[in-house]
Design a protein around this motif. Sequence first.
Motif, PDB file in Angstrom:
ATOM      1  N   UNK A  54       0.721  -1.225   0.057  1.00 37.54           N
ATOM      2  CA  UNK A  54      -0.093  -0.205  -0.008  1.00 37.54           C
ATOM      3  C   UNK A  54       0.805   1.284   0.021  1.00 37.54           C
ATOM      4  N   UNK A  55       1.954   1.254   0.783  1.00 36.11           N
ATOM      5  CA  UNK A  55       2.954   2.502   0.627  1.00 36.11           C
ATOM      6  C   UNK A  55       3.526   2.628  -0.424  1.00 36.11           C
ATOM      7  N   UNK A  56       3.540   1.682  -1.340  1.00 40.75           N
ATOM      8  CA  UNK A  56       4.536   1.797  -2.554  1.00 40.75           C
ATOM      9  C   UNK A  56       3.130   2.540  -3.708  1.00 40.75           C
ATOM     10  N   UNK A  57       2.079   2.228  -3.257  1.00 43.11           N
ATOM     11  CA  UNK A  57       0.966   2.895  -4.444  1.00 43.11           C
ATOM     12  C   UNK A  57       0.803   4.238  -4.329  1.00 43.11           C
ATOM     13  N   UNK A  58       1.558   4.853  -3.313  1.00 39.43           N
ATOM     14  CA  UNK A  58       1.707   6.349  -3.399  1.00 39.43           C
ATOM     15  C   UNK A  58       2.942   7.197  -4.155  1.00 39.43           C
ATOM     16  N   UNK A  59       3.611   6.181  -4.769  1.00 39.85           N
ATOM     17  CA  UNK A  59       4.627   6.565  -5.484  1.00 39.85           C
ATOM     18  C   UNK A  59       4.185   7.243  -6.911  1.00 39.85           C
ATOM     19  N   UNK A  60       4.927   8.195  -7.216  1.00 35.77           N
ATOM     20  CA  UNK A  60       4.295   8.763  -8.569  1.00 35.77           C
ATOM     21  C   UNK A  60       4.326   8.144  -9.748  1.00 35.77           C
ATOM     22  N   UNK A  61       4.944   7.067  -9.669  1.00 39.42           N
ATOM     23  CA  UNK A  61       4.976   6.246 -10.853  1.00 39.42           C
ATOM     24  C   UNK A  61       3.687   5.199 -10.693  1.00 39.42           C
ATOM     25  N   UNK A  62       3.160   4.947  -9.463  1.00 42.43           N
ATOM     26  CA  UNK A  62       1.886   4.413  -9.206  1.00 42.43           C
ATOM     27  C   UNK A  62       0.602   4.780  -9.089  1.00 42.43           C
ATOM     28  N   UNK A  63       0.833   6.207  -8.485  1.00 46.24           N
ATOM     29  CA  UNK A  63      -0.428   6.908  -8.385  1.00 46.24           C
ATOM     30  C   UNK A  63      -0.480   8.021  -9.544  1.00 46.24           C
ATOM     31  N   UNK A  64      -1.303   7.665 -10.603  1.00 44.12           N
ATOM     32  CA  UNK A  64      -1.530   8.349 -11.537  1.00 44.12           C
ATOM     33  C   UNK A  64      -1.774   9.947 -11.597  1.00 44.12           C
ATOM     34  N   UNK A  65      -1.047  10.711 -12.191  1.00 42.63           N
ATOM     35  CA  UNK A  65      -1.575  12.186 -12.156  1.00 42.63           C
ATOM     36  C   UNK A  65      -1.153  12.821 -10.531  1.00 42.63           C
ATOM     37  N   UNK A  66      -0.461  12.108  -9.899  1.00 52.09           N
ATOM     38  CA  UNK A  66      -0.189  12.562  -8.526  1.00 52.09           C
ATOM     39  C   UNK A  66       0.945  13.404  -8.703  1.00 52.09           C
ATOM     40  N   UNK A  67       1.230  14.488  -7.655  1.00 50.65           N
ATOM     41  CA  UNK A  67       2.516  15.163  -7.905  1.00 50.65           C
ATOM     42  C   UNK A  67       3.032  14.943  -6.449  1.00 50.65           C
ATOM     43  N   UNK A  68       4.332  15.816  -5.948  1.00 53.37           N
ATOM     44  CA  UNK A  68       4.792  15.800  -4.873  1.00 53.37           C
ATOM     45  C   UNK A  68       4.101  16.979  -3.848  1.00 53.37           C
ATOM     46  N   UNK A  69       3.196  17.576  -4.337  1.00 53.27           N
ATOM     47  CA  UNK A  69       2.612  18.503  -3.672  1.00 53.27           C
ATOM     48  C   UNK A  69       1.045  17.752  -2.930  1.00 53.27           C
ATOM     49  N   UNK A  70       0.882  16.634  -3.345  1.00 49.04           N
ATOM     50  CA  UNK A  70      -0.359  16.022  -2.976  1.00 49.04           C
ATOM     51  C   UNK A  70      -0.078  15.137  -1.687  1.00 49.04           C
ATOM     52  N   UNK A  71      -1.089  15.404  -0.768  1.00 49.38           N
ATOM     53  CA  UNK A  71      -0.855  14.609   0.540  1.00 49.38           C
ATOM     54  C   UNK A  71      -2.208  13.986   0.772  1.00 49.38           C
ATOM     55  N   UNK A  72      -2.388  13.153   1.887  1.00 49.84           N
ATOM     56  CA  UNK A  72      -3.450  12.355   2.116  1.00 49.84           C
ATOM     57  C   UNK A  72      -4.028  12.422   3.272  1.00 49.84           C
ATOM     58  N   UNK A  73      -5.551  11.933   3.298  1.00 49.37           N
ATOM     59  CA  UNK A  73      -6.532  12.153   4.264  1.00 49.37           C
ATOM     60  C   UNK A  73      -6.922  10.608   4.615  1.00 49.37           C
ATOM     61  N   UNK A  74      -6.862  10.123   5.383  1.00 49.75           N
ATOM     62  CA  UNK A  74      -7.287   8.644   5.723  1.00 49.75           C
ATOM     63  C   UNK A  74      -8.751   8.788   6.716  1.00 49.75           C
ATOM     64  N   UNK A  75      -9.581   8.450   6.152  1.00 46.91           N
ATOM     65  CA  UNK A  75     -10.963   8.873   6.826  1.00 46.91           C
ATOM     66  C   UNK A  75     -11.647   7.229   6.831  1.00 46.91           C
ATOM     67  N   UNK A  76     -12.841   7.320   7.599  1.00 45.88           N
ATOM     68  CA  UNK A  76     -13.717   5.823   7.719  1.00 45.88           C
ATOM     69  C   UNK A  76     -12.724   4.643   8.120  1.00 45.88           C
ATOM     70  N   UNK A  77     -11.701   4.951   8.796  1.00 50.32           N
ATOM     71  CA  UNK A  77     -10.770   3.737   8.986  1.00 50.32           C
ATOM     72  C   UNK A  77     -10.833   3.332  10.266  1.00 50.32           C
ATOM     73  N   UNK A  78     -12.249   3.268  10.822  1.00 45.08           N
ATOM     74  CA  UNK A  78     -12.264   2.639  12.319  1.00 45.08           C
ATOM     75  C   UNK A  78     -12.264   1.171  12.247  1.00 45.08           C
TER      76      UNK A  78
END
Length: 918
Positions: free
Chosen positions: A494-518
Motif C-alpha cells: 500500500x505504501x508503494x502505491x503512493x509513488x509518483x509512478x504508481x498513483x497516476x497524475x499525482x505530484x509531490x504536493x499531494x498529501x493524504x487524508x485517511x477517513x472511515x478507517x475505524x
Amino acid sequence: MEPSTENTEEASAFAEAVESSKFKTIGDIAFYRRQKKLLPGNSPYRALLDTLELSDCRAKLQLLNEENKVPLFVEVFVLKDHMIRIKVNELKPMKPRYEVPDVIINEPVTQRLTLVSKDGLSVTLTTVDGGTQILIIAKPFRMDVRDQGEMSVSVNSLGLLYFEHLRKKSQFEVRNTRGSKRKRDTETEKESEEDLGLWKEQFNEFIDIKTNGPTSIGLDFSLYGFEHVYGIPEHTENLRLKTTSQEEPYRLYNLDVFACKLYSRMSVYGSVPLLLAHKPKQTMGIFWLNASETLVDISMNTESKAALGKTKKLKTDDDPLPRTDVRWMSESGIIDAYVLMGPSAFDVFNQYSKLTGPQALPPLFALGHHQCRYSYKDENDVKQVDAGFDIHDIPYDIIWLDIDHTEGKRYFTWDKTKFPFPREMQEHLRAKDRKLVVISDPHIKVDKKYPFYSEAKSKNYFVRDKDGEEYQGSCWPGMSAYLDFTNPVVRNWYANKHGLDQYEDSTDILFVWNDMNEPTVFDGPELTMHKHAVHAGGWEHRDVHNLYGFYQQWATAEGLIRRSGGIERPFVLTRSFFAGSQRYGAVWTGDNVAEWSYLKISIPMLLNLSITGISFCGADVGGFVQSPEPELLVRWYQAGAYQPFFRNHSHTETKRREPWLFGEENTRIIRETIRERYALLPFWYTLFYMAHTKAEPVIRPLWVEFPEEANTFAVDDEYMIGEALLVHPVTEAGVREVNMFLPGTGELWYHLRTLQRFDGEQTLPVPVSLDSVPVYQRGGTIIPRKTRVRRSTKDMETISYALYIALNSENSATGKLFIDDGHSFNYRSKNQFLLRRFSFKDNTFSAVCADERGQYCTDCLVERVLVMGAARPSCVTAHCPDGPKSPIHFTYDVKKSLLNIESLRFNAGCDWMLKLHY
C-alpha cells in the motif's frame, strides 16, 4: 459522513436515534456483564510465592485461580525512566493470545530487582537504588508499589483481576450453543446460555461467533492521594474524567459515530488507553496496552493514612486520603500495563513518548490554514476557491478533496469528467506555494475491472471472514473489501502505491487524508467490521480492532516518505487512531455539528488528546454537519486559529462556507484571525519541535503548567499554548464578557492585543466583542512572530521576525525559536536546523545557540523586539561578537510600560545582545 439535518434540534434528535439504534449500550456488551459479576474483595487469585524467579530484567511468579485451578504467570519489570511494566498471561495457553505489536517503539531498558524479604504471606522487592519498592501479597494476590517510601499505586487491591482462559467448549456449552430446549435446572444455567455470551453474542441482527470462546481480561489499580484523572480519549466529555460508579464506564472501541452525543462515555473514532492522574506533588499515568474493545471504570474513594503505613506525626494524619480506583476491562489479549511514575506531568509525557514514540514533526505548511469541503465539485471549483483567498487577502496553505474527486469512489483514481487534468490543477496550486490533500479510505470497491482491487485480491491482501472468504461490506463505493493493514506485507504494498509512478497524475504536493478507517462498514455491527473477521496470522478482528486506523496511517505516511526517496516529511490526517498514532501525523475529532455545544466540547477533547501524546489535533472549524450562523463560524475560526490543526470542513449538504461568504465585517474578522495564526507560526513550529524532541504537549491544560494550584485542575474552557499563551475561546452566543481565570500566584499576564498587564491568581471579567477573543502572554516568556503575513507559509519564509518579550515579576524572560527548511528530514539526517535560545535578565537581552549540532543557514532577520513590563531606559545598545557596541533607536509607551526596539537587522542564526541602560 451521513446526510445532514436542518436545525439543531433535529440534529441532536437524529444523533440520539442513531446511537440508540446502531450502537451498543453497556448492557449489550457480554464480557462487561461477566466481569461485573466479580465484586470487589472476592478475588480468587493467590500468588504462589515459591515460584518467584528474579533475573536481570524481571521478576516472575505464578498465580493460581483457586476456583478453576487455572494458573497464570505475572511478570514485573522496573524500567529505566521511572516506569513499571506488569504482564499477566496464561501459564500454558491452548494457543498464543494476542500481544499488541508495533506500538512500543523500543524494548525498554530494565532495572534489576532484588529480594528484600520473603515469608509465606508476602515478598518484598526493591530496585538497586532502593527508590522503588514492590510488595507482593500472596492471598488474595495484590501488589503495592512504593516510590521513595510513599505508597503510589496498588495492583488488584480491589481483587478485580479477571482472566478468561482459553478452553474448549464444555458439553453443557455445546448443548446450549446448539439451542437445546431442555428445561433449565438453575438460574445460573439460564444465564450461561442467554446472557453471558461465552461462545456467541447477538446484537440486533448481528451474531458474533466466538471461535476462541470467552477471552476477556481485567485488572484494577488504586492510585493513592489522587482525585483528578484525565485522558483515555476519545470521548465527548469534560477534561477531568468522572466517576462511573453509578453510570456507564468509558468505552474504547473505535466507531464512526456521526454527530455524536455530547457528554457521553460511549466510543467515538479513536482510542488511546492512557490515563493520567494528578495531585499537587505528583503526576502518574497508566498505559493499558490492549487493542481490543476496552471499558474503564473509575471510582473515587478514601484511604486512611495509617492503613498506608505512614507514621502518625500530626493530628491531620487522621484525615482520609483520596484514592482513585481504575478498573480496566478488555475483550481479549493479555494484561500488559505500564505504570508511569512521573513524578511531574512532563516526566509522564516523556515516559509515554519513550514507549510509543514522539509526535512527528509536521511540515510547516501543515500548521497553516486548511480549506476543505465534502466535496469541491470539479477543477474549476478548486481554482475559484483558491483565487477567492487571494482576492480577499486571506492566507491558506492546503485545499482538500473528498471522495467525489475519484472515479466512482475508487481510491488512487480521478474522476475524468470533474478532474480531467489533475496534474495541471496541482501545478496551478504549486505556483502559489500551496498544496493539495486527497482522501483515501481503507474500503476498496469490489470491481474486477479496478486494477487496485484486482491486484490486492490476487495477492490475498484483504481481511477474511470467519469462513476464510474475502470479507465484504458496504461503504461509499457500494460493496467493498477491506485491506488488511495489520499485515506488514500489505502495508508495504500500500505504501508503494503512493509513488509518483504508481498513483497516476499525482505530484509531490499531494498529501493524504485517511477517513472511515475505524473501519466503517455500513452494514456491519455498530457500523464496523464483524469481530470474527480474520486478519493475517489468524488473529480475529476483535483482537486488533483499535489498531486498524493506526496501521493505515502508518502505511500512508511511509508511502509519502518513500515517494520522495526518504527526503520529505509526510502529512497524513487520520480519523481513527491508537496509542502511537502521533508518530505518523494528525488527528481530528470527526463529524461534529455546527452548534455552540460542539465548539465548547472541542476544547477538552483536544486537551485530552494532547496530554496522551497526540499534539497534532483539531476539530472541524464551523462544524461538519449543518450550516453555522455567522457568529458561530467567526467564534470557531477564533478557536481553531489557536489549536494545533486548523481546518475548515463542511458537509456536502451544508451551505458553502468559504470565509468571504458571510458579509464584509465577518470576512474582516476571519481574515484577521487567520493572519494572526500565520504571524504566530514561528511559535507554533517551535512548539512542535519541542513536542517532537521533548514530548512537551503543544496545547496543555492549566494544571500542567501550574501543577500545585488545585483551582486549575478542572479548568477546561481555557488552556495554555506551550508555556507562553493562555487562551479562552468564546463558546457561547451573544457573549460580551468572559470570566478569564489568570492562574499563578506571583505570575504576570499581558493581554496579547492591548499589552495591558495583570496579576495572576485572579478571575478577570474581560469584555469581548465579536472581533476579540481573550489571549494573554505569560510573564517570563518570549514569543517569536513574523512581522508580516503573506498568502502561504512558503511565501513567508524570508519574512523577518519580531520577538515579544513579556517580563515576569523578576524582570526576566526566556524563549526559543526553531528554524529549518520546513519540509525535509534534513534537520534530523544532516543537522540542518537552528535552535535559538532567547533570554532577558539583568536588563540584558541575549540570543544564543541552544543546540550546537544545528548547522542550518538562514537569511532571515530579527527586525523588532518588544519588551512588555519594562522601565524606560536611557539608551539601548547592541552587542555583536564581531562588532562594536552601537546605540539602537527605540520608543517607549509609558501607559503600557512597553519598550519597542525596531529597525534591527540581526541574522536569526547569529549570537547578539541588547543592553538596556538606566
